[in-house]
Design an enzyme around this catalytic site. Structure first.
Site, PDB file in Angstrom:
ATOM      1  N   TRP A 110       0.820  -1.214   0.000  1.00 34.58           N
ATOM      2  CA  TRP A 110       0.000   0.000   0.000  1.00 34.58           C
ATOM      3  C   TRP A 110       0.855   1.266   0.000  1.00 34.58           C
ATOM      4  CZ3 TRP A 110      -5.067   1.645  -0.010  1.00 34.58           C
ATOM      5  CH2 TRP A 110      -5.307   2.944   0.450  1.00 34.58           C
ATOM      6  N   ASP A 113      -0.187   9.204   0.602  1.00 34.53           N
ATOM      7  CA  ASP A 113       0.262  10.579   0.372  1.00 34.53           C
ATOM      8  C   ASP A 113       1.746  10.707  -0.001  1.00 34.53           C
ATOM      9  OD1 ASP A 113      -2.158  10.588   1.670  1.00 34.53           O
ATOM     10  OD2 ASP A 113      -1.659  12.190   3.048  1.00 34.53           O
ATOM     11  N   TRP A 137      -4.297  -0.113   3.861  1.00 38.51           N
ATOM     12  CA  TRP A 137      -3.760   0.930   4.724  1.00 38.51           C
ATOM     13  C   TRP A 137      -3.429   0.383   6.115  1.00 38.51           C
ATOM     14  CZ3 TRP A 137      -4.841   3.247   9.343  1.00 38.51           C
ATOM     15  CH2 TRP A 137      -4.253   4.498   9.589  1.00 38.51           C
ATOM     16  N   ASP A 237      -0.472  17.675   9.248  1.00 36.19           N
ATOM     17  CA  ASP A 237       0.073  17.931   7.913  1.00 36.19           C
ATOM     18  C   ASP A 237       0.723  19.308   7.772  1.00 36.19           C
ATOM     19  OD1 ASP A 237      -1.149  15.495   7.579  1.00 36.19           O
ATOM     20  OD2 ASP A 237      -2.859  16.296   6.480  1.00 36.19           O
ATOM     21  N   GLU A 292      -6.877  19.090   5.594  1.00 40.58           N
ATOM     22  CA  GLU A 292      -5.640  18.339   5.757  1.00 40.58           C
ATOM     23  C   GLU A 292      -4.777  18.518   4.512  1.00 40.58           C
ATOM     24  OE1 GLU A 292      -6.641  14.293   6.520  1.00 40.58           O
ATOM     25  OE2 GLU A 292      -7.731  13.998   4.662  1.00 40.58           O
ATOM     26  N   ASP A 323     -11.244  16.647   4.194  1.00 43.07           N
ATOM     27  CA  ASP A 323     -11.496  15.330   4.753  1.00 43.07           C
ATOM     28  C   ASP A 323     -12.937  14.882   4.529  1.00 43.07           C
ATOM     29  OD1 ASP A 323     -10.845  13.018   6.173  1.00 43.07           O
ATOM     30  OD2 ASP A 323     -11.375  13.895   8.096  1.00 43.07           O
TER      31      ASP A 323
END
Length: 628
Positions: A110, A113, A137, A237, A292, A323
């Site tokens: 996986w 970002d 994930w 972030d 984010e 989000d």
């Protein structure tokens, strides 16, 4: 060269509309970028009336690794799956074909970002969130790869792993800042052992190492914790830092207050201690929810700018990944460096309510300033839209877009231009050119280039001069959700990843919406509704508005690479990234067509196509000689 005599008459394309469904996300990293758009149906009547036979069920259900994949909630929560709910048997050939030829992806497992991209001592560095254990994930670490040209990549050992209390539950998104003396600092979000989001500092152990193999975490992390009034799980972030007029560095962190998305601003002189500035909000937009992967950078009409540049002729782009809807939104405005506030040029096109970075399957994008070529480069994460079981079976999930340059649109003054980095053109091989192909209303043309699963396409469409001026139609919904079966002035464009029989196809097209009051709106769309026979694939239709000036023809560029199509409308004013999973139009069976489904409009198309070579992805030979 195709001529009028090459035109093949077919059943008209039909289209209808779909509505987007919103999806919850586990913790941090889900990208669902789906927007309703004009839906083109099959070009052959048999597909309008028939369904393929139901295959046997697949028995794939390995244990999920830590965390939850974005696929878990797909069915029954607004996803657009096929009506046929039978399981589908993916063959090894189909799954192997889905792996891209020239888009970056890890060898397995996986990815999500992009993180902290930078250029250092002749190497471009890409970090990315990665699960080293599974194709879903979880256990998020930082993968690391390097390249000399942004196209051919070498895998390096993991850069950072969750091994301290301040990032025990994940090393999340971060950004690099290059300091004037040559130092590099990396700020990143850690999910603590108590599931609190904090900002941490890391830096290279050896700046003289071109590969930046070893990263040290600041022992007194975290350097920022959620301030008063901010929820413990709504603080993440950090951006690349920039210098203000007082000589102090600034950095923004995404958050929200109730349903208002915000970008907090901190000052620092040393990157180890931070002060939340008075009034502390760079910008906020009510109703947009959690911000984010915030990005903040300058643009100008003359080229790429370093992150700290400001002054006359400089605009600032503020971008946030929302989000709530899993889309990347941006706006152009003015940055007040004294008060540390940003104001959009047009409040009606503010962050989260105006322009999308990409109208397809695209999320968590991040830019960096490439001091090597003085340009700003944009990366974006492209998730899968098949099932989690299929990802586990093939052993990998997600890719990154081709890096894009970002510039201010000098012609419109209201948007940015995104365009594939020039280096991707080095992969072009055999070329084909089709000039002045007349495509009559309700017809299509087969562009004979052989296999069309790994190509770069430039296309321009000229419409009849009088048609746009004299034609009016009943008022239409001025976007890609129109339910009109065939419009007077569209759709027209290209069919990619289609088989010879047109049992599978993915149209990328323009639609001209002209209402009775003479108002004209242009839309750029990609339709996946007939892209696959598999029932466990999300078949969304994407699209968005595209500015077109009076002296311009309609134009598009497509990067087709097995299971991904990156589409750039009008030189990159509107972009759409799509994941496509054909079962028939694979390997040498993929074809390219130009089509026109307007009722009263002929178009003349000129198309240039290049076959694309594959890139070289391999581990860096740390113990031996290196040859790219």
């Amino acid at each position: 060269m195709a001529t009028h005599n090459d035109i093949e008459q077919n059943h008209p394309l039909l289209h209808n509309s779909t509505d987007e469904g919103r999806r919850p996300r586990p913790v941090k990293v889900l990208a669902t970028t789906v927007v309703s758009c004009l839906l083109l149906a099959s070009l052959v009547a048999v597909l309008m009336n028939g369904q393929p036979p139901a295959p046997a069920a697949v028995n794939v259900n390995p244990a999920r690794a830590h965390g939850v994949s974005e696929k878990r909630f797909r069915v029954g929560s607004g996803s657009h799956l096929r009506d046929d709910n039978d399981s589908f048997v993916w063959t090894n050939a189909m799954l192997t074909w889905q792996r891209t030829g020239y888009h970056f992806q890890p060898q397995k497992n996986w990815m999500n970002d992009p993180n902290g991209p930078l250029y250092h001592m002749g190497w471009y560095h890409l970090f990315y969130q990665y699960n080293p254990d599974s194709a879903v994930w979880g256990n998020i670490t930082w993968g690391h790869a390097v390249s000399t040209d942004l196209i051919n990549w070498l895998y390096l050992p993991l850069a950072m792993v969750p091994d301290r209390w301040f990032d025990w539950n994940g090393v999340w998104t971060g950004s690099a800042t290059l300091l004037p003396g040559g130092d590099i600092v990396m700020l990143y979000t850690g999910d603590t052992d108590n599931y609190v989001q904090v900002q941490n500092l890391a830096y290279p152990a050896n700046l003289s190492d071109p590969l930046l193999l070893e990263w040290l975490k600041y022992p007194d992390n975290p350097v920022m914790t959620p301030p008063e009034g901010i929820a413990l799980k709504d603080f993440r972030d950090p951006t690349t830092a920039w210098i203000g007029p007082d000589g102090l560095w600034r950095v923004t962190v995404g958050s929200k207050v109730n349903k208002t998305g915000i970008a907090l601003v901190y000052k620092t002189s040393n990157f180890t201690s931070y002060e939340l500035i008075e009034d502390h909000v760079l910008h906020s937009v009510a109703g947009t929810g959690m911000w984010e992967c915030v990005d903040f950078y300058p643009v100008s009409t003359t080229g790429g700018l370093d992150t700290s540049v400001n002054g006359p002729g400089v605009k600032h782009v503020l971008k946030a990944s929302l989000d709530d809807d899993k889309h990347d939104w941006y706006a152009i405005g003015t940055y007040d460096s004294v008060n540390d506030t940003w104001t959009p040029d047009d409040p009606e096109y503010d962050v989260g309510i105006g322009l999308r970075v990409d109208y397809g399957k695209y999320y968590a994008s991040k830019t960096f300033y490439d001091q090597n070529k003085e340009r700003r480069i944009l990366w974006g994460w492209v998730g899968e839209t098949d099932s989690e079981d299929t990802d586990l079976e093939k052993g990998w999930a997600s890719i990154q877009t081709i890096p894009r340059t970002v510039t201010f649109d000098n012609k419109t003054g209201s948007n940015v231009i995104q365009w594939p980095v020039e280096e991707v053109e080095s992969l072009r091989s055999t070329s084909y050119e089709f000039t002045d192909v007349v495509v009559e209303a309700g017809s299509m043309v087969n562009l004979d280039i052989g296999a069309a699963s790994q190509i770069d396409v430039l296309a321009e469409f000229v419409i009849e001069g009088d048609a746009l001026n004299t034609t009016v139609e009943a008022d239409v919904i001025n976007n890609c959700t129109t339910t009109t079966t065939r419009g007077v002035l569209g759709p027209f464009g290209l069919l990619v990843l289609s088989d010879d029989s047109l049992s599978e196809l993915t149209p990328v097209y323009f639609y001209i919406a002209k209402s009775t009051d003479g108002t004209i709106n242009n839309w750029f769309c990609t339709d996946k509704s007939r892209s696959t026979k598999a029932p466990d694939v999300d078949v969304q239709v994407y699209g968005g508005p595209v500015p077109l000036l009076d002296d311009e023809n309609y134009s598009m560029r497509l990067l087709v690479d097995h299971s991904v199509v990156e589409a750039f409308g009008q030189g990159g004013r509107t972009c759409i990234t799509s994941r496509v999973y054909p079962t028939e139009a694979i390997d040498g069976n993929a074809r390219l067509f130009v089509f026109n489904n307007a009722t009263d409009l002929n178009v003349t198309a000129s198309v240039k196509v290049w076959q694309m070579n594959s890139t070289d992805f391999k581990p860096f030979p740390l113990d031996g000689p290196y040859n790219m």
